[in-house]
Design an enzyme around this catalytic site. Structure first.
Site, PDB file in Angstrom:
ATOM      1  N   PHE A 143      27.718  35.514 -33.999  1.00 55.59           N
ATOM      2  CA  PHE A 143      27.626  34.897 -32.670  1.00 55.59           C
ATOM      3  C   PHE A 143      28.983  34.310 -32.313  1.00 55.59           C
ATOM      4  CE2 PHE A 143      27.199  31.705 -29.462  1.00 55.59           C
ATOM      5  CZ  PHE A 143      26.414  32.349 -28.522  1.00 55.59           C
ATOM      6  N   ASP A 228      36.226  31.658 -36.722  1.00 58.94           N
ATOM      7  CA  ASP A 228      35.573  31.014 -35.579  1.00 58.94           C
ATOM      8  C   ASP A 228      34.916  29.731 -36.076  1.00 58.94           C
ATOM      9  OD1 ASP A 228      33.964  30.119 -33.541  1.00 58.94           O
ATOM     10  OD2 ASP A 228      33.208  32.111 -32.990  1.00 58.94           O
ATOM     11  N   LYS A 257      33.354  23.306 -28.901  1.00 55.90           N
ATOM     12  CA  LYS A 257      32.249  22.354 -29.071  1.00 55.90           C
ATOM     13  C   LYS A 257      32.691  20.918 -29.345  1.00 55.90           C
ATOM     14  CE  LYS A 257      28.560  25.626 -29.597  1.00 55.90           C
ATOM     15  NZ  LYS A 257      28.431  26.874 -30.310  1.00 55.90           N
TER      16      LYS A 257
HETATM   17  C1  LIG Z   1      28.792  28.158 -29.496  1.00 55.32           C
HETATM   18  C2  LIG Z   1      29.663  29.156 -30.163  1.00 55.32           C
HETATM   19  C3  LIG Z   1      30.607  29.913 -29.440  1.00 55.32           C
HETATM   20  C4  LIG Z   1      30.678  29.904 -27.928  1.00 55.32           C
HETATM   21  O1  LIG Z   1      30.965  28.663 -27.393  1.00 55.32           O
HETATM   22  P1  LIG Z   1      30.640  28.379 -25.825  1.00 55.32           P
HETATM   23  O2  LIG Z   1      31.289  27.053 -25.573  1.00 55.32           O
HETATM   24  O3  LIG Z   1      29.155  28.337 -25.705  1.00 55.32           O
HETATM   25  O4  LIG Z   1      31.250  29.481 -25.055  1.00 55.32           O
HETATM   26  C5  LIG Z   1      31.466  30.728 -30.152  1.00 55.32           C
HETATM   27  N1  LIG Z   1      31.393  30.822 -31.484  1.00 55.32           N
HETATM   28  C6  LIG Z   1      30.492  30.127 -32.205  1.00 55.32           C
HETATM   29  C7  LIG Z   1      30.483  30.276 -33.681  1.00 55.32           C
HETATM   30  C8  LIG Z   1      29.588  29.276 -31.578  1.00 55.32           C
HETATM   31  O5  LIG Z   1      28.674  28.619 -32.287  1.00 55.32           O
END
Ligand SMILES: *Cc1c(COP(=O)(O)O)cnc(C)c1O
Length: 401
Positions: A143, A228, A257
């Site tokens: 994700f 990520d 985040k």
């Molecule tokens: C939430 C998330 C994203 C995307 O972040 P948004 O601010 O919702 O665009 C990307 N990578 C990971 C691992 C995430 O948990």
């Protein structure tokens, strides 16, 4: 119009809002620390933290103060001009990540897109990959966000169906399997994009040594490793960044985040000059990226993590929480996994769907969210105390015990 109640608000959202989420039936109108409250005044412990965007707790006073102070003097300049907060934020995040350069964006998906662009451009300019041939290795059940390019390499049909045509240039291989990666490498490989722990997939923790193995493959084969850390970063897993469990030095760190302290969307990519230096004026950007309001908030958000030792807290309390969950010995629970305060309970098939338990937990005053049909994720704000966890465990026991 009088004060709207939960039922009215849910009805109104259902009527006027697009149905791209399936929220738990609770309306939040107030929050502080680990606690949230509905319009009728019922209180709940937040066990999701907006998918780890609220690591510092709701409305942390230092972060709110930074927001207010900055709102009083300057909010947005665009990068057409310098401002007096972006350089300070860049220096701070550079020191925290031990990377030479920072590129600021707003959402996690934008930071992931930035990393993809970085790896591709690096591949063409530095590695000599032929035009339009660059390949990035990604993983099953990943994700990374919701843009068309990112869902192009999703393996989740719900996230992907009917959004084609898709962006080419991604090779999807099994997670936690170094041989699968080895077999996918060729002269066009410019990078790997990996979650150190797969959050949305259900808190999937790879074997020890996996990230180190990826790092070695990247170095031996001359391509970049991008981690990520949007969900796992900023103390969530008991380290400042989850990759730090493996003593590696990834080429690109993707953050979002909790960088915005639960207040403001702030994301960024960190890398050294030989990597992020591929961007020249005009080749990438964002109107709001690096805005003074977001930068002031992010500076405070990082300070709170450091000043309140939230890394150590997350590590200690996470271990305690997991131990208590494992001690429940419920026939509904298959296993408990995670690191720090990113915890997943995997349910036995006989237990039925996770949604009934997240609904029952809500009734008991704990807000958490299922991921897939059989996993419940617990990721409370890191300012939670041992006493709060004991309280929560009591409630979880009533529902799952
Ligand atoms: C939430 C998330 C994203 C995307 O972040 P948004 O601010 O919702 O665009 C990307 N990578 C990971 C691992 C995430 O948990």
């Amino acid at each position: 119009m009088g004060k709207l109640g939960s039922e009215q608000l849910m009805e109104m959202e259902h009527k006027f809002g697009a149905h791209n989420y399936h929220p738990l039936e609770v309306v939040i109108s107030k929050a502080e620390g680990i606690w949230v409250e509905n319009p009728e005044g019922k209180k709940f412990i937040d066990m999701l933290s907006a998918y780890s965007a609220v690591n510092q707790g709701h409305r942390h006073p230092k972060i709110i103060q930074a927001l207010k102070d900055q709102a009083d003097v300057l909010t947005l300049t665009s990068r057409a001009f310098f401002n007096d907060k972006w350089p300070v934020f860049a220096k701070k995040l550079s020191e925290l990540t031990k990377k030479e350069m920072i590129l600021p964006m707003n959402t996690g998906a934008e930071a992931v897109e930035t990393a993809i662009k970085t790896m591709r451009k690096w591949g063409y300019l530095k590695k000599g990959v032929k035009k339009d041939q660059a390949e990035i290795i990604v993983f099953d059940e990943n994700f990374h966000g919701r843009t068309t390019t990112i869902v192009s390499f999703s393996t989740d049909p719900v996230a992907k169906d009917n959004y084609g045509p898709f962006t080419p240039g991604f090779k999807i291989v099994a997670y936690n399997d170094l041989d699968a990666v080895k077999n996918a490498i060729n002269e066009n490989t410019v990078g790997i994009l990996v979650e150190p722990i797969q959050g949305e997939a259900g808190v999937v923790v790879p074997d020890d040594g996996y990230l180190k193995g990826l790092s070695k493959l990247a170095k031996d084969n001359n391509f970049l490793l991008a981690v990520d850390e949007v969900q796992t970063g900023f103390a969530r897993t008991g380290k400042m960044f989850a990759f730090m469990y493996e003593d590696i030095d990834p080429d690109i760190i993707i953050m979002g985040k909790a960088l915005g302290g639960g207040v403001f969307p702030v994301s960024a990519v960190a890398a050294n000059e030989d990597v992020l230096g591929v961007f020249k004026p005009g080749s990438h950007g964002s109107t709001f990226g690096g805005n003074p309001l977001g930068c002031a908030v992010a500076i405070a958000a990082i300070d709170v993590l450091l000043d309140e030792n939230l890394v150590e807290k997350s590590n200690e309390l996470g271990n305690y929480f997991m131990e208590q969950l494992r001690n429940l010995k419920s026939d509904k629970i298959k296993l408990v996994r995670g690191k720090g305060l990113l915890i997943g309970i995997v349910l036995n098939e006989s237990a039925g769907k996770a949604r009934q338990y997240t609904t029952a937990l809500k009734e008991k005053g704990l807000l958490c969210k299922e991921t897939h049909d059989w996993i419940i994720r617990f990721a409370p704000p890191l300012v939670i105390t041992k006493k709060d966890i004991d309280y929560a465990i009591g409630k979880i026991k009533e529902v799952l015990g």
